[in-house]
Scaffold this motif. Structure first.
Motif, PDB file in Angstrom:
ATOM      1  N   VAL A  95       0.831  -1.204   0.000  1.00 36.03           N
ATOM      2  CA  VAL A  95       0.000   0.000   0.000  1.00 36.03           C
ATOM      3  C   VAL A  95       0.864   1.253   0.000  1.00 36.03           C
ATOM      4  O   VAL A  95       0.502   2.279  -0.574  1.00 36.03           O
ATOM      5  CB  VAL A  95      -1.009  -0.012   1.175  1.00 36.03           C
ATOM      6  N   SER A  96       2.055   1.166   0.601  1.00 38.68           N
ATOM      7  CA  SER A  96       2.947   2.325   0.683  1.00 38.68           C
ATOM      8  C   SER A  96       3.475   2.762  -0.684  1.00 38.68           C
ATOM      9  O   SER A  96       4.044   3.843  -0.806  1.00 38.68           O
ATOM     10  CB  SER A  96       4.122   2.025   1.618  1.00 38.68           C
ATOM     11  N   GLU A  97       3.288   1.949  -1.697  1.00 42.27           N
ATOM     12  CA  GLU A  97       3.649   2.349  -3.065  1.00 42.27           C
ATOM     13  C   GLU A  97       2.724   3.450  -3.575  1.00 42.27           C
ATOM     14  O   GLU A  97       3.060   4.166  -4.510  1.00 42.27           O
ATOM     15  CB  GLU A  97       3.573   1.154  -4.018  1.00 42.27           C
ATOM     16  N   HIS A  98       1.530   3.561  -2.967  1.00 38.59           N
ATOM     17  CA  HIS A  98       0.515   4.480  -3.484  1.00 38.59           C
ATOM     18  C   HIS A  98      -0.060   5.436  -2.441  1.00 38.59           C
ATOM     19  O   HIS A  98      -0.578   6.486  -2.786  1.00 38.59           O
ATOM     20  CB  HIS A  98      -0.616   3.675  -4.127  1.00 38.59           C
ATOM     21  N   ILE A  99       0.010   5.037  -1.180  1.00 36.10           N
ATOM     22  CA  ILE A  99      -0.536   5.860  -0.098  1.00 36.10           C
ATOM     23  C   ILE A  99       0.507   5.927   1.013  1.00 36.10           C
ATOM     24  O   ILE A  99       0.945   4.893   1.518  1.00 36.10           O
ATOM     25  CB  ILE A  99      -1.864   5.288   0.437  1.00 36.10           C
ATOM     26  N   VAL A 100       0.898   7.156   1.385  1.00 43.31           N
ATOM     27  CA  VAL A 100       1.941   7.370   2.380  1.00 43.31           C
ATOM     28  C   VAL A 100       1.333   8.073   3.589  1.00 43.31           C
ATOM     29  O   VAL A 100       0.543   9.005   3.439  1.00 43.31           O
ATOM     30  CB  VAL A 100       3.080   8.231   1.776  1.00 43.31           C
ATOM     31  N   ASN A 101       1.736   7.657   4.770  1.00 43.44           N
ATOM     32  CA  ASN A 101       1.213   8.205   6.014  1.00 43.44           C
ATOM     33  C   ASN A 101       2.180   9.235   6.591  1.00 43.44           C
ATOM     34  O   ASN A 101       3.318   8.901   6.918  1.00 43.44           O
ATOM     35  CB  ASN A 101       1.004   7.058   7.011  1.00 43.44           C
ATOM     36  N   ALA A 102       1.731  10.484   6.714  1.00 42.42           N
ATOM     37  CA  ALA A 102       2.506  11.531   7.392  1.00 42.42           C
ATOM     38  C   ALA A 102       1.848  11.786   8.735  1.00 42.42           C
ATOM     39  O   ALA A 102       0.770  12.383   8.813  1.00 42.42           O
ATOM     40  CB  ALA A 102       2.555  12.801   6.555  1.00 42.42           C
ATOM     41  N   LYS A 103       2.501  11.329   9.809  1.00 46.47           N
ATOM     42  CA  LYS A 103       1.925  11.445  11.150  1.00 46.47           C
ATOM     43  C   LYS A 103       2.087  12.823  11.755  1.00 46.47           C
ATOM     44  O   LYS A 103       1.341  13.210  12.642  1.00 46.47           O
ATOM     45  CB  LYS A 103       2.579  10.415  12.070  1.00 46.47           C
ATOM     46  N   THR A 104       3.112  13.567  11.282  1.00 45.22           N
ATOM     47  CA  THR A 104       3.384  14.890  11.838  1.00 45.22           C
ATOM     48  C   THR A 104       3.531  15.907  10.709  1.00 45.22           C
ATOM     49  O   THR A 104       3.755  15.546   9.547  1.00 45.22           O
ATOM     50  CB  THR A 104       4.696  14.900  12.659  1.00 45.22           C
ATOM     51  N   PHE A 105       3.458  17.164  11.092  1.00 44.61           N
ATOM     52  CA  PHE A 105       3.645  18.237  10.118  1.00 44.61           C
ATOM     53  C   PHE A 105       5.049  18.181   9.531  1.00 44.61           C
ATOM     54  O   PHE A 105       5.236  18.382   8.336  1.00 44.61           O
ATOM     55  CB  PHE A 105       3.376  19.594  10.790  1.00 44.61           C
ATOM     56  N   GLU A 106       6.027  17.880  10.364  1.00 45.45           N
ATOM     57  CA  GLU A 106       7.413  17.787   9.888  1.00 45.45           C
ATOM     58  C   GLU A 106       7.561  16.679   8.851  1.00 45.45           C
ATOM     59  O   GLU A 106       8.244  16.857   7.840  1.00 45.45           O
ATOM     60  CB  GLU A 106       8.365  17.563  11.073  1.00 45.45           C
ATOM     61  N   GLU A 107       6.960  15.517   9.109  1.00 41.52           N
ATOM     62  CA  GLU A 107       6.997  14.423   8.130  1.00 41.52           C
ATOM     63  C   GLU A 107       6.346  14.838   6.826  1.00 41.52           C
ATOM     64  O   GLU A 107       6.863  14.542   5.740  1.00 41.52           O
ATOM     65  CB  GLU A 107       6.280  13.178   8.668  1.00 41.52           C
ATOM     66  N   LEU A 108       5.220  15.537   6.924  1.00 43.82           N
ATOM     67  CA  LEU A 108       4.512  15.987   5.737  1.00 43.82           C
ATOM     68  C   LEU A 108       5.383  16.931   4.911  1.00 43.82           C
ATOM     69  O   LEU A 108       5.537  16.754   3.698  1.00 43.82           O
ATOM     70  CB  LEU A 108       3.203  16.693   6.136  1.00 43.82           C
ATOM     71  N   CYS A 109       5.978  17.923   5.557  1.00 48.88           N
ATOM     72  CA  CYS A 109       6.838  18.877   4.851  1.00 48.88           C
ATOM     73  C   CYS A 109       8.020  18.179   4.202  1.00 48.88           C
ATOM     74  O   CYS A 109       8.385  18.494   3.053  1.00 48.88           O
ATOM     75  CB  CYS A 109       7.323  19.971   5.795  1.00 48.88           C
TER      76      CYS A 109
END
Length: 179
Positions: free
Chosen positions: A159-173
């Motif tokens: 699933v991580s090939e298509h959907i990625v989980n950003a748990k924090t704002f820092e991870e998202l950035c």
């Protein structure tokens, strides 16, 4: 300049923490001179993101379905308005217009958008991933379900090939900057 599509709720009656985190993302997008691509509506997280991007120097492209326009709910923070017929058109135009796709908390429409991108990528229509901004664990149950589908071999790829989980704002950035 990266164009970031944001799929999210157009509902005003949600926990204020989601609007706060959404505003933080919008401010970051604007300050980094990125372009936001959204659904062009003046409600909920969609509007708070557009306003924050606009007020912080970024551009906002709104892909606006005719029903949103007819009902008078077009955001006043759009720099570019792309009219379209319906939600299917909007979704496809947003995918085409963007380099990066983020899903903030949302409802059925947001789920539809996430799965359209992921399903399209599994068969090669696009190579884009969806980054789930997992504010307050909003997407945790969905991720558990997807992992179960993966373990049961209902998915050909992780699933991580298509959907990625950003748990924090820092991870998202970090995910945005390295995309």
């Amino acid at each position: 300049m990266k164009k970031i599509a944001v799929f999210c709720s157009a509902n005003n009656n949600i926990d204020p923490i989601f609007a706060e985190k959404t505003k933080e993302l919008g401010e970051w997008i604007g300050k980094n001179s990125y372009t936001l691509v959204n659904g062009g509506c003046d409600l909920g997280l969609m509007e708070s993101t557009a306003q924050a991007v606009h007020e912080n120097g970024g551009r906002v492209i709104g892909v606006v379905p005719s029903k949103i326009e007819k009902n008078g709910h077009i955001s006043k923070f759009l720099d570019v308005e792309i009219p379209c017929e319906d939600l299917s058109d909007r979704k496809q135009l947003m995918i085409v217009q963007s380099d990066i796709i983020i899903a903030l908390p949302g409802g059925l429409g947001t789920l539809d958008e996430i799965f359209t991108v992921a399903a399209s990528a599994t068969i090669g229509y696009t190579n884009k991933k969806v980054i789930l901004y997992n504010i307050n664990g909003f997407w945790d149950d969905l991720l558990v379900m997807l992992e179960g589908m993966e373990k049961s071999k209902f998915m050909r790829e992780p699933v991580s090939e298509h959907i990625v989980n950003a748990k924090t704002f820092e991870e998202l950035c970090n995910l945005i900057e390295n995309s």
